[in-house]
Design a protein around this motif. Sequence first.
Motif, PDB file in Angstrom:
ATOM      1  N   ARG A 208       0.806  -1.228   0.062  1.00 27.96           N
ATOM      2  CA  ARG A 208      -0.050  -0.094   0.122  1.00 27.96           C
ATOM      3  C   ARG A 208       0.788   1.524   0.051  1.00 27.96           C
ATOM      4  O   ARG A 208       0.417   2.139  -0.554  1.00 27.96           O
ATOM      5  N   ARG A 209       1.893   1.161   0.518  1.00 27.09           N
ATOM      6  CA  ARG A 209       2.912   2.471   0.841  1.00 27.09           C
ATOM      7  C   ARG A 209       3.352   2.694  -0.622  1.00 27.09           C
ATOM      8  O   ARG A 209       3.532   3.779  -1.082  1.00 27.09           O
ATOM      9  N   VAL A 210       3.931   1.561  -1.245  1.00 26.89           N
ATOM     10  CA  VAL A 210       4.470   1.818  -2.613  1.00 26.89           C
ATOM     11  C   VAL A 210       3.611   2.318  -3.482  1.00 26.89           C
ATOM     12  O   VAL A 210       3.861   3.153  -4.299  1.00 26.89           O
ATOM     13  N   ASP A 211       2.233   1.918  -3.404  1.00 27.25           N
ATOM     14  CA  ASP A 211       1.101   2.439  -4.184  1.00 27.25           C
ATOM     15  C   ASP A 211       0.833   4.050  -3.880  1.00 27.25           C
ATOM     16  O   ASP A 211       0.822   4.692  -4.923  1.00 27.25           O
ATOM     17  N   ALA A 212       0.878   4.276  -2.639  1.00 28.54           N
ATOM     18  CA  ALA A 212       0.692   5.543  -2.439  1.00 28.54           C
ATOM     19  C   ALA A 212       1.793   6.520  -2.866  1.00 28.54           C
ATOM     20  O   ALA A 212       1.570   7.587  -3.055  1.00 28.54           O
ATOM     21  N   MET A 213       3.021   5.970  -2.821  1.00 27.94           N
ATOM     22  CA  MET A 213       4.265   6.875  -3.241  1.00 27.94           C
ATOM     23  C   MET A 213       4.074   7.146  -4.899  1.00 27.94           C
ATOM     24  O   MET A 213       4.419   8.151  -5.072  1.00 27.94           O
ATOM     25  N   VAL A 214       3.672   5.983  -5.622  1.00 29.12           N
ATOM     26  CA  VAL A 214       3.357   6.258  -7.048  1.00 29.12           C
ATOM     27  C   VAL A 214       2.436   7.380  -7.186  1.00 29.12           C
ATOM     28  O   VAL A 214       2.586   8.027  -8.067  1.00 29.12           O
ATOM     29  N   ARG A 215       1.285   7.323  -6.454  1.00 26.33           N
ATOM     30  CA  ARG A 215       0.149   8.101  -6.734  1.00 26.33           C
ATOM     31  C   ARG A 215       0.628   9.617  -6.523  1.00 26.33           C
ATOM     32  O   ARG A 215       0.204  10.493  -6.873  1.00 26.33           O
TER      33      ARG A 215
END
Length: 306
Positions: A208-215
């Motif tokens: 989830r954290r990587v996804d948030a970083m990408v967004r």
Amino acid sequence: MTRPARELPVVAVVGPTGSGKSDLGVELALRLDGEVVNADSMQFYRGMDIGTAKVTDEERRGVPHHLLDVLDVGEEASVADFQRAARACFAEIRSRGRVPVLVGGSGLYVRAALDVLELPGTDPAVRARIEQELAEQGPGALRERLRQVDPDSAARLRDDRRVVRALEVWELTGRPFTSFMPRREYVEPAVQIGLDGDRAELHDRLARRVDAMVRAGLEDEVRALAGRGLREGRTARRALGYGQFLDVVDGRATAAEAAEATVVATRQFARRQLTWFRADPRVHWLDRADPGLVDRAVEIVAQAAA
């Protein structure tokens, strides 16, 4: 806590990436009248904010933070330089009657700040020559040379960069690299608090954290840093997410592929961090999901000071 801050040990918050170290560090600094000293080697770099989950001004909640944004991405991080800087921070914080709270998951940097550890010097010319030999002769020749002068290091080291470093140390000091290994002995009173918990939940958190970083714009951050020397940076380019998204910038991968590769690399890194810190019997482990986490951590600090 009723004990004066000057009587408390240095507090270190350690554990795997994504476990909540930054939040606990701020909470402890607020409760103990402390200031945070960063021990995440990738948060030293200016502009590397999204991909390192660097604490924002709002998240710091007024707590002073030290050793963030102290290097440009083209500069190489040095454990020896960090050791001097961190200990200087500890002394300055103590001079104000406050508690140093060291926060980070870079294991060797934590040991360098807290433990009796002699760090050999470096010589860029010597290292460059050995690296050139590595490129020309391959790792086998260098490992064989290391076996001749430092068999213990040769048997232990798996990473080519560490082999280069071991040979550099031998040339500069005439001593084996293993003779500089740290002892589990604090240079001043300290207590380490480790964060752990359910591994499956941590894996989900990391995804989830990587996804948030990408967004949040990780690709744009990497594009900007590529123009400031990220590709050439010996340390910064190895940061999780940054190497993967450089592949996107250079057309070698899609953003989705880079995100997935970052998740995999982050989980592997978290596993290595846990292995490192679990090997230290002095770490007091707490469940990151415990609703009484901060109170328990404060109790550990109080007991260590008793």
